[in-house]
Design an enzyme around this catalytic site. Structure first.
Site, mmCIF file in Angstrom:
data_model
loop_
_atom_site.group_PDB
_atom_site.id
_atom_site.type_symbol
_atom_site.label_atom_id
_atom_site.label_comp_id
_atom_site.label_asym_id
_atom_site.label_seq_id
_atom_site.Cartn_x
_atom_site.Cartn_y
_atom_site.Cartn_z
ATOM 1 N N HIS A 43 -26.848 17.561 44.052
ATOM 2 C CA HIS A 43 -25.853 18.227 43.214
ATOM 3 C C HIS A 43 -24.475 17.659 43.568
ATOM 4 C CE1 HIS A 43 -24.451 22.209 41.229
ATOM 5 N NE2 HIS A 43 -23.557 21.260 41.055
ATOM 6 N N HIS A 50 -20.339 17.278 49.622
ATOM 7 C CA HIS A 50 -21.529 16.827 50.321
ATOM 8 C C HIS A 50 -22.046 15.548 49.661
ATOM 9 C CE1 HIS A 50 -23.251 19.327 47.175
ATOM 10 N NE2 HIS A 50 -23.100 20.447 47.843
ATOM 11 N N GLU A 70 -28.275 17.605 39.554
ATOM 12 C CA GLU A 70 -27.704 18.849 39.045
ATOM 13 C C GLU A 70 -26.193 18.727 38.931
ATOM 14 O OE1 GLU A 70 -28.881 21.555 42.119
ATOM 15 O OE2 GLU A 70 -30.696 22.104 41.012
ATOM 16 N N THR A 100 -20.762 27.661 45.806
ATOM 17 C CA THR A 100 -22.130 27.279 45.479
ATOM 18 C C THR A 100 -22.427 27.812 44.092
ATOM 19 O OG1 THR A 100 -24.446 27.228 46.193
ATOM 20 C CG2 THR A 100 -23.278 29.333 46.456
ATOM 21 N N HIS A 190 -32.634 28.227 43.997
ATOM 22 C CA HIS A 190 -31.476 28.819 44.699
ATOM 23 C C HIS A 190 -31.904 29.955 45.623
ATOM 24 C CE1 HIS A 190 -27.115 28.545 45.267
ATOM 25 N NE2 HIS A 190 -27.267 29.772 45.726
ATOM 26 N N HIS A 214 -31.025 24.512 50.884
ATOM 27 C CA HIS A 214 -30.344 25.093 52.045
ATOM 28 C C HIS A 214 -31.325 25.629 53.089
ATOM 29 C CE1 HIS A 214 -26.650 26.575 53.939
ATOM 30 N NE2 HIS A 214 -27.448 27.527 54.408
HETATM 31 C C1 LIG Z 1 -27.939 24.789 41.335
HETATM 32 C C2 LIG Z 1 -28.280 25.404 42.625
HETATM 33 O O1 LIG Z 1 -28.559 26.551 42.730
HETATM 34 C C3 LIG Z 1 -28.293 24.555 43.797
HETATM 35 O O2 LIG Z 1 -29.065 23.455 43.505
HETATM 36 C C4 LIG Z 1 -26.986 23.988 44.168
HETATM 37 O O3 LIG Z 1 -27.129 22.601 44.255
HETATM 38 C C5 LIG Z 1 -26.568 24.447 45.498
HETATM 39 O O4 LIG Z 1 -25.354 23.781 45.726
HETATM 40 P P1 LIG Z 1 -24.788 23.704 47.209
HETATM 41 O O5 LIG Z 1 -25.796 22.935 48.022
HETATM 42 O O6 LIG Z 1 -23.454 23.016 47.022
HETATM 43 O O7 LIG Z 1 -24.675 25.138 47.683
HETATM 44 N N1 LIG Z 2 -31.592 24.249 42.108
HETATM 45 C C1 LIG Z 2 -31.664 24.872 43.408
HETATM 46 C C2 LIG Z 2 -31.545 23.830 44.472
HETATM 47 O O1 LIG Z 2 -31.604 22.635 44.195
HETATM 48 C C3 LIG Z 2 -31.369 24.219 45.880
HETATM 49 O O2 LIG Z 2 -30.786 25.475 46.031
HETATM 50 P P1 LIG Z 2 -30.756 26.038 47.542
HETATM 51 O O3 LIG Z 2 -32.187 26.049 48.021
HETATM 52 O O4 LIG Z 2 -29.906 25.089 48.337
HETATM 53 O O5 LIG Z 2 -30.172 27.424 47.429
#
Ligand SMILES: CC(=O)[C@@H](O)[C@H](O)COP(=O)(O)O
Ligand SMILES: NCC(=O)COP(=O)(O)O
Length: 238
Positions: A43, A50, A70, A100, A190, A214
């Site tokens: 993303h 990042h 994304e 985020t 997410h 994450h």
């Molecule tokens: C779209 C989504 O929910 C996540 O893929 C997003 O990429 C999280 O972004 P961060 O890693 O910047 O929190």
């Molecule tokens: N689209 C969700 C994603 O790519 C990752 O979200 P997260 O697991 O970092 O909250």
């Protein structure tokens, strides 16, 4: 089968912390694929906090599973997609300063904008997914944009899961069945993790893809990346 796409944003967060190239984002992506990731998600945010735009260009040359990019469809994002032609682009309504992602699209209000964006991305041969809240009113307008898939924004599910998983999943099952009826492919992402992923998959067995970043990267600090990817894959084998 529900595919696991590993989001490597946080690998880039760690790399950027010291200004060098360790951890190497490209190497981690290739290793993640070797360990069982069925897709790589990034993303690139406008401030490049990042993942950098150059990372996307470098990754596009070597990723052999599904590359999912994304982002908010501003001109820079659209130019990037046109350049690298990933398997999938996931449109997210995040403003530039968002810490985020925190919501899906208002596909009613933005239906015409999204329809044009989807058509442009299809010209690049890229599958399109639209980030969406689990509210049924948004699904037929999403279908009308021409998008191939929607991605269920699962933070509300993850937040509610510990106290009442049956209540947490209820809106998601409802809209997942609606998406299927409309002929929309179905992704989710997410705040998914090793606690809540299996129940999501059991409740919505026809999910095409989950993208997880994450929590998976945090888990890898304790279990190792290869073991962690395998642990997440096993949650999807129900
Ligand atoms: C779209 C989504 O929910 C996540 O893929 C997003 O990429 C999280 O972004 P961060 O890693 O910047 O929190
Ligand atoms: N689209 C969700 C994603 O790519 C990752 O979200 P997260 O697991 O970092 O909250």
């Amino acid at each position: 089968m529900t595919k696991l796409s590993v989001n490597i944003n946080k690998i880039a967060t760690l790399r950027n912390a010291r200004g060098g190239n360790n951890p190497n984002v490209v190497k981690v992506a290739l290793d993640a694929e070797r360990f069982g990731a069925q897709g790589i998600t990034v993303h690139p945010r406008p401030d490049e906090r990042h993942i950098r735009y150059q990372d996307v260009i470098d990754l596009a040359k070597v990723v052999t599973t599904e590359f999912n990019i994304e982002g908010y469809p501003d001109q820079r994002f659209m130019d990037l997609i046109r350049l690298v032609r990933p398997a999938q682009a996931t449109l997210v309504p995040d403003p530039p300063q968002a810490i985020t992602s925190s919501s899906g699209w208002d596909t009613i209000k933005h239906q015409l904008l999204l329809r044009d964006i989807v058509a442009e991305l299809h010209e690049s041969g890229t599958r399109v997914s639209i980030f969406i809240n689990p509210e049924s009113k948004y699904f037929e307008p999403a279908k009308n944009t021409g998008t191939d898939r929607v991605e269920l924004y699962t933070e509300p599910y993850a937040t509610a899961y510990p106290s009442n998983k049956e209540e947490a999943i209820r809106p998601y099952v409802e809209v997942a069945l609606l998406a299927k009826e409309l002929g929309l492919g179905l992704n989710a992402g997410h705040d998914l993790d090793l606690h809540n992923l299996k129940f999501l998959k059991e409740s919505i067995p026809f999910l095409d893809e989950v993208s997880i970043g994450h929590a998976l990267i945090c888990d890898a600090l304790y279990f190792g990346l290869e073991n962690t990817i395998q642990m997440y894959r096993r949650q999807l084998e129900v």
